[in-house]
Write a protein that holds these residues in place. Structure first.
Motif, PDB file in Angstrom:
ATOM      1  N   SER A   1    -120.426  27.169 -70.258  1.00 54.57           N
ATOM      2  CA  SER A   1    -121.263  28.423 -70.384  1.00 54.57           C
ATOM      3  C   SER A   1    -122.596  28.123 -70.018  1.00 54.57           C
ATOM      4  O   SER A   1    -123.127  26.966 -70.005  1.00 54.57           O
ATOM      5  CB  SER A   1    -121.027  29.187 -71.762  1.00 54.57           C
ATOM      6  OG  SER A   1    -121.807  28.053 -72.357  1.00 54.57           O
TER       7      SER A   1
ATOM      8  N   ASP B   1    -108.911  23.855 -63.509  1.00 60.91           N
ATOM      9  CA  ASP B   1    -109.928  22.821 -63.049  1.00 60.91           C
ATOM     10  C   ASP B   1    -109.406  21.741 -62.163  1.00 60.91           C
ATOM     11  O   ASP B   1    -109.880  21.472 -61.071  1.00 60.91           O
ATOM     12  CB  ASP B   1    -110.687  22.238 -64.209  1.00 60.91           C
ATOM     13  CG  ASP B   1    -109.874  21.632 -65.306  1.00 60.91           C
ATOM     14  OD1 ASP B   1    -108.777  21.511 -65.107  1.00 60.91           O
ATOM     15  OD2 ASP B   1    -110.660  21.275 -66.358  1.00 60.91           O
TER      16      ASP B   1
ATOM     17  N   ALA C   1    -111.206  29.053 -63.625  1.00 60.04           N
ATOM     18  CA  ALA C   1    -111.097  30.259 -64.455  1.00 60.04           C
ATOM     19  C   ALA C   1    -109.645  30.867 -63.798  1.00 60.04           C
ATOM     20  O   ALA C   1    -108.763  31.207 -64.677  1.00 60.04           O
ATOM     21  CB  ALA C   1    -112.080  31.253 -64.813  1.00 60.04           C
ATOM     22  N   GLU C   2    -109.410  31.023 -62.866  1.00 61.60           N
ATOM     23  CA  GLU C   2    -108.340  31.638 -61.978  1.00 61.60           C
ATOM     24  C   GLU C   2    -107.255  30.702 -61.843  1.00 61.60           C
ATOM     25  O   GLU C   2    -106.019  30.911 -62.182  1.00 61.60           O
ATOM     26  CB  GLU C   2    -108.822  32.267 -60.637  1.00 61.60           C
ATOM     27  CG  GLU C   2    -107.463  32.854 -59.995  1.00 61.60           C
ATOM     28  CD  GLU C   2    -108.033  33.158 -58.565  1.00 61.60           C
ATOM     29  OE1 GLU C   2    -107.458  34.050 -57.939  1.00 61.60           O
ATOM     30  OE2 GLU C   2    -108.961  32.481 -57.805  1.00 61.60           O
TER      31      GLU C   2
ATOM     32  N   HIS D   1    -110.744  20.194 -70.445  1.00 66.43           N
ATOM     33  CA  HIS D   1    -110.584  21.472 -69.936  1.00 66.43           C
ATOM     34  C   HIS D   1    -111.433  22.132 -70.428  1.00 66.43           C
ATOM     35  O   HIS D   1    -111.452  23.674 -70.270  1.00 66.43           O
ATOM     36  CB  HIS D   1    -109.014  22.112 -69.906  1.00 66.43           C
ATOM     37  CG  HIS D   1    -108.109  20.957 -69.280  1.00 66.43           C
ATOM     38  ND1 HIS D   1    -107.961  21.035 -68.094  1.00 66.43           N
ATOM     39  CD2 HIS D   1    -107.281  20.336 -69.849  1.00 66.43           C
ATOM     40  CE1 HIS D   1    -106.900  20.026 -67.906  1.00 66.43           C
ATOM     41  NE2 HIS D   1    -106.312  19.752 -68.880  1.00 66.43           N
TER      42      HIS D   1
ATOM     43  N   GLY E   1    -105.190  25.726 -68.625  1.00 69.10           N
ATOM     44  CA  GLY E   1    -106.620  26.331 -69.186  1.00 69.10           C
ATOM     45  C   GLY E   1    -107.006  27.439 -68.078  1.00 69.10           C
ATOM     46  O   GLY E   1    -108.230  27.942 -68.143  1.00 69.10           O
ATOM     47  N   ARG E   2    -106.295  27.905 -67.190  1.00 72.25           N
ATOM     48  CA  ARG E   2    -106.706  28.842 -66.600  1.00 72.25           C
ATOM     49  C   ARG E   2    -106.500  30.180 -67.147  1.00 72.25           C
ATOM     50  O   ARG E   2    -105.677  30.691 -68.237  1.00 72.25           O
ATOM     51  CB  ARG E   2    -105.877  29.171 -65.193  1.00 72.25           C
ATOM     52  CG  ARG E   2    -104.450  29.405 -65.458  1.00 72.25           C
ATOM     53  CD  ARG E   2    -103.687  29.424 -63.783  1.00 72.25           C
ATOM     54  NE  ARG E   2    -102.112  29.423 -64.009  1.00 72.25           N
ATOM     55  CZ  ARG E   2    -101.607  30.284 -63.437  1.00 72.25           C
ATOM     56  NH1 ARG E   2    -102.112  31.135 -62.669  1.00 72.25           N
ATOM     57  NH2 ARG E   2    -100.279  30.277 -63.538  1.00 72.25           N
ATOM     58  N   ASP E   3    -107.051  31.298 -66.976  1.00 75.29           N
ATOM     59  CA  ASP E   3    -107.014  32.569 -67.443  1.00 75.29           C
ATOM     60  C   ASP E   3    -106.014  33.636 -66.653  1.00 75.29           C
ATOM     61  O   ASP E   3    -105.605  34.728 -67.454  1.00 75.29           O
ATOM     62  CB  ASP E   3    -108.490  33.216 -67.378  1.00 75.29           C
ATOM     63  CG  ASP E   3    -109.647  32.724 -68.236  1.00 75.29           C
ATOM     64  OD1 ASP E   3    -109.060  32.010 -69.112  1.00 75.29           O
ATOM     65  OD2 ASP E   3    -110.822  32.836 -67.974  1.00 75.29           O
ATOM     66  N   SER E   4    -105.468  33.320 -65.898  1.00 75.62           N
ATOM     67  CA  SER E   4    -104.518  34.163 -64.853  1.00 75.62           C
ATOM     68  C   SER E   4    -103.151  33.786 -65.275  1.00 75.62           C
ATOM     69  O   SER E   4    -102.915  32.725 -66.013  1.00 75.62           O
ATOM     70  CB  SER E   4    -104.605  33.898 -63.603  1.00 75.62           C
ATOM     71  OG  SER E   4    -104.612  32.641 -63.135  1.00 75.62           O
TER      72      SER E   4
ATOM     73  N   SER F   1    -114.451  25.044 -70.828  1.00 73.60           N
ATOM     74  CA  SER F   1    -115.106  25.961 -69.837  1.00 73.60           C
ATOM     75  C   SER F   1    -116.476  26.109 -70.330  1.00 73.60           C
ATOM     76  O   SER F   1    -116.978  26.722 -71.211  1.00 73.60           O
ATOM     77  CB  SER F   1    -114.364  27.395 -70.189  1.00 73.60           C
ATOM     78  OG  SER F   1    -114.759  28.404 -69.419  1.00 73.60           O
TER      79      SER F   1
ATOM     80  N   LYS G   1    -116.188  23.194 -62.333  1.00 72.43           N
ATOM     81  CA  LYS G   1    -116.420  24.154 -63.262  1.00 72.43           C
ATOM     82  C   LYS G   1    -118.177  24.532 -63.331  1.00 72.43           C
ATOM     83  O   LYS G   1    -118.319  25.691 -63.699  1.00 72.43           O
ATOM     84  CB  LYS G   1    -115.839  23.934 -64.578  1.00 72.43           C
ATOM     85  CG  LYS G   1    -114.429  23.993 -64.310  1.00 72.43           C
ATOM     86  CD  LYS G   1    -113.572  23.434 -65.924  1.00 72.43           C
ATOM     87  CE  LYS G   1    -114.065  22.133 -66.069  1.00 72.43           C
ATOM     88  NZ  LYS G   1    -113.390  21.755 -67.409  1.00 72.43           N
TER      89      LYS G   1
ATOM     90  N   SER H   1    -111.654  30.083 -58.538  1.00 73.54           N
ATOM     91  CA  SER H   1    -112.305  29.416 -59.535  1.00 73.54           C
ATOM     92  C   SER H   1    -111.583  28.712 -60.331  1.00 73.54           C
ATOM     93  O   SER H   1    -110.414  28.851 -60.514  1.00 73.54           O
ATOM     94  CB  SER H   1    -113.165  30.543 -60.082  1.00 73.54           C
ATOM     95  OG  SER H   1    -112.239  31.162 -61.102  1.00 73.54           O
TER      96      SER H   1
END
Length: 331
Positions: free
Chosen positions: A265, A86, A82-83, A261, A66-69, A263, A288, A80
């Motif tokens: 907002s 979770d 996102a990095e 997972h 689930g990370r953006d990286s 994310s 998160k 984080s």
């Protein structure tokens, strides 16, 4: 049938040696499952880490779902969800600077890079690598949720299995997780017999349950009084288990359940606050939500997370892990 054919062909490639697999020089322990999410892998990783860290230097490697990286990253105080994802962030927050946590979607690459770190660990714990056949752990632990035992489940899409039940034969031990504290010996025997039908007669089977701690404030030293009513918020694979456990301890006014997972907002946060009650989340959701909650000072004191830890019915699992580790180092 199509899904079974594809996964069976893939496994045959690895089992026959047609597809290459990597085993690290460093002793590795995998905690995984046959099903899609929700068997309690993260709390069990934390349990094993707590068990082994007084004796060995450890590192933890996860895919970072689930990370953006992308690629190989090491968790830091600035990381984080996102990095790094979770669950890796939850583990890192639990152990702080004591245990390095890494993420890498290609686990063979991650293992090789961890071994080059200075100082290099004595043991690497792998999170959710049971189906990641590109690596071969030294010790492969298979988790199965008591509420949906793998031998009673079916392959996707009609069930939740990511491969056939026969995959259990790769397990060096099986842990039945989320058991009721009152599970009787006769039922344990029946489950053990069914598990060994697939995993092998010599494969040990262990039973664990969850213990819940006291709700912990998102913001320490808050003046907000400890509540007896909560609105639940979760983004986990099996929210009903969280809800059922919470109802045994607190007065639950409602539950906003997001996908696993999820994310969060700011819009999600505002909708949660509008419920008007103190909020109780899982620890996985805390990592998160906390950055968002810190920005709403007037309402931040209403947010709590509920820590859990694993408990085994006997000391047999501890002895099994400690003995397996000791054999590697001739202790």
């Amino acid at each position: 049938m199509l899904y079974c054919s594809i996964t069976s062909l893939r496994n045959y490639g690895y089992d026959s040696g047609l597809k290459k697999t990597y085993q690290s020089v460093t002793f590795s322990i995998n905690v995984g499952n046959l099903t899609v999410g929700g068997t309690g892998k993260t709390p069990h990783i934390e349990y094993i880490t707590t068990l082994l860290k007084p004796l060995y230097t450890l590192a933890i490697l996860s895919r970072g779902y689930g990370r953006d990286s992308k690629g190989y990253l090491k968790a830091s105080p600035q990381s984080s969800a996102a990095e790094i994802g979770d669950e890796p962030l939850q583990i890192y927050r639990r152990f702080g600077q004591q245990i390095p946590v890494y993420v890498c979607e290609k686990r063979a690459v991650g293992l090789q890079l961890i071994q080059q770190e200075k100082p290099s660990p004595q043991i690497i714990l792998l999170d959710d690598a049971f189906q990641h056949r590109a690596i071969t752990p030294h010790l492969n632990l298979l988790l199965s949720d008591y509420g949906r035992l793998f031998y009673q489940d079916f392959l996707l899409p009609s069930g939740l299995l990511r491969e056939s039940r026969a995959g259990a034969k790769r397990a060096d031990a099986v842990v039945i997780t989320k058991c009721p504290a009152t599970l009787e010996a006769t039922q344990k025997t029946l489950i053990t017999t069914s598990v060994k039908h697939y995993a092998g007669s010599d494969t040990p089977v262990f039973f664990s349950t969850f213990e819940y701690g006291l709700p912990t404030a998102y913001i320490p030293n808050t003046a907000y009084a400890f509540p007896n009513q909560f609105w639940l918020v979760s983004g986990i694979a099996q929210p009903h288990i969280f809800e059922e456990a919470a109802k045994e301890h607190f007065q639950i006014m409602g539950h906003t359940a997001f996908g696993d997972h999820h994310s969060f907002s700011n819009d999600d946060l505002q909708k949660i606050i509008k419920q008007g009650y103190p909020i109780l989340t899982t620890e996985k959701d805390w990592v998160k939500l906390q950055p968002l909650v810190e920005n709403i000072k007037t309402e931040a004191g209403k947010f709590f997370y509920w820590p859990i830890k694993v408990k085994f019915d006997t000391s047999d699992f501890d002895n099994f892990i400690l003995n397996e580790a000791a054999r590697q180092f001739h202790v």
